[in-house]
Design a protein around this motif. Sequence first.
Motif, PDB file in Angstrom:
ATOM      1  N   ALA A  53      54.482  31.223  42.964  1.00 45.91           N
ATOM      2  CA  ALA A  53      55.019  32.247  42.692  1.00 45.91           C
ATOM      3  C   ALA A  53      56.381  31.188  43.208  1.00 45.91           C
ATOM      4  CB  ALA A  53      54.711  33.444  43.078  1.00 45.91           C
ATOM      5  N   CYS A 206      49.823  37.254  33.530  1.00 48.60           N
ATOM      6  CA  CYS A 206      49.303  37.137  34.861  1.00 48.60           C
ATOM      7  C   CYS A 206      49.500  36.051  34.755  1.00 48.60           C
ATOM      8  CB  CYS A 206      48.652  38.172  34.933  1.00 48.60           C
ATOM      9  SG  CYS A 206      49.622  39.756  35.408  1.00 48.60           S
ATOM     10  N   ARG A 209      44.544  34.906  39.475  1.00 49.50           N
ATOM     11  CA  ARG A 209      44.947  35.626  40.800  1.00 49.50           C
ATOM     12  C   ARG A 209      44.651  36.995  40.041  1.00 49.50           C
ATOM     13  NH1 ARG A 209      45.296  30.915  40.787  1.00 49.50           N
ATOM     14  NH2 ARG A 209      47.819  30.602  41.197  1.00 49.50           N
ATOM     15  N   THR A 211      48.259  37.627  39.706  1.00 48.41           N
ATOM     16  CA  THR A 211      49.819  37.969  40.060  1.00 48.41           C
ATOM     17  C   THR A 211      50.758  37.722  38.419  1.00 48.41           C
ATOM     18  OG1 THR A 211      49.099  36.811  42.126  1.00 48.41           O
ATOM     19  CG2 THR A 211      51.694  36.397  41.352  1.00 48.41           C
ATOM     20  N   ARG A 213      53.754  36.391  37.157  1.00 44.72           N
ATOM     21  CA  ARG A 213      54.576  35.744  37.054  1.00 44.72           C
ATOM     22  C   ARG A 213      55.448  35.483  36.214  1.00 44.72           C
ATOM     23  NH1 ARG A 213      51.415  31.781  39.385  1.00 44.72           N
ATOM     24  NH2 ARG A 213      54.026  31.108  39.776  1.00 44.72           N
TER      25      ARG A 213
END
Length: 380
Positions: A53, A206, A209, A211, A213
């Motif tokens: 990230a 995403c 996972r 997350t 992005r």
Amino acid sequence: MHQLLPIDHEDAVLLGRIETSDGPTPIVLRDGEIEDLSRIAPTTADLIDMLAAGELPPRGRSMGAIDALSFRPDWEGGMSPRLLAPVDLQCIKASGVTFAISAIERVIEERARGDAMEADRIRADFQARLGGDIRAVKPGSASAMQLKSILIADGLWSQYLEVAIGKDAEIFTKAPVLSSVGAGADIGVRADSHWNNPEPEVAIICDARGTARGATLANDVNLRDIEGRSALLLGKAKDNNASCALGPFIRLFDDKFTMDDVRQSVLSLVIEGPDNFRLEGSSSMAMISRDPLDLIGQTIGASHQYPDGLVLLLGTMFAPTEDRSEPGRGFTHKTGDIVRIATPRLGTLVNRVVACEDASPWTFGIGALMRNLVARGLIQ
């Protein structure tokens, strides 16, 4: 190309895909240059998943200056290399009825039968019985459940209100992997649909996972007549040839562009028709009832995984009611409409409306991509 880019593109890291003579190629736009990233990661899904990230993509092979790439949509001869949707192996998901106040207002408008004063009276009555402003109701909250009881008692409950103010969001698969089209391509509307419209949305990208992005723009082309006949026809209304447009680029989240910028964004929409019709609208993400992170959490987790990541369309406030052809018939697309969806920090997504049958057929699927990447020596 500059007319598609964010106003602050010089400070942005923009991922995309172009069609070269070799095949679909991941690229990054930064510092005024286009870089081929295919030797670093053969797909944008791989690239996003390999980066931590906030980490910038490694430097790729320079393909020249952004200024040298002249954007022309397909209906004006196209550009070379051609701009594709910026995602590839990610699953394309969407969330619906995420602007609760819009859904509630529709119920009020239907009950008022077009009388603005009566709509004000109904709204005030709901607020008095709720003990607060219905615009502040959060899905799944105690006040939402109280409003649900009021609406049921008044015979106004519907399955759409259930996902608008209930605890569970509406999440569905918008389109198959690799089927979305990019900026400058035709978008498709079924020839047997007589009431349809664009849906300007922000889409979150995403990793595997879950997350978030980055973000891009989306047009969740919507066939209102087909879905309106039955909610069980959602797939037929939503998933058709060229019915999902994404782009022009994925803007990666970093210290200059965050989820808060998405939450504060306002999307503009302009439709220009061959009949000299023009419609303008907007959708403010500040009015969304479910936070993007909540929607992501309801999409991916212990009960559902996406090993190649996902794209999640966040929904829209936009529902055009302006009559186009006949009084009382509202808005619907016509062949040749040019649709522009824009927000300053993500750029502009432009497409032309055609019948699904007349859009370029989708023939390049996952198998074709894998064979192409093997032939290029990008995977083994």
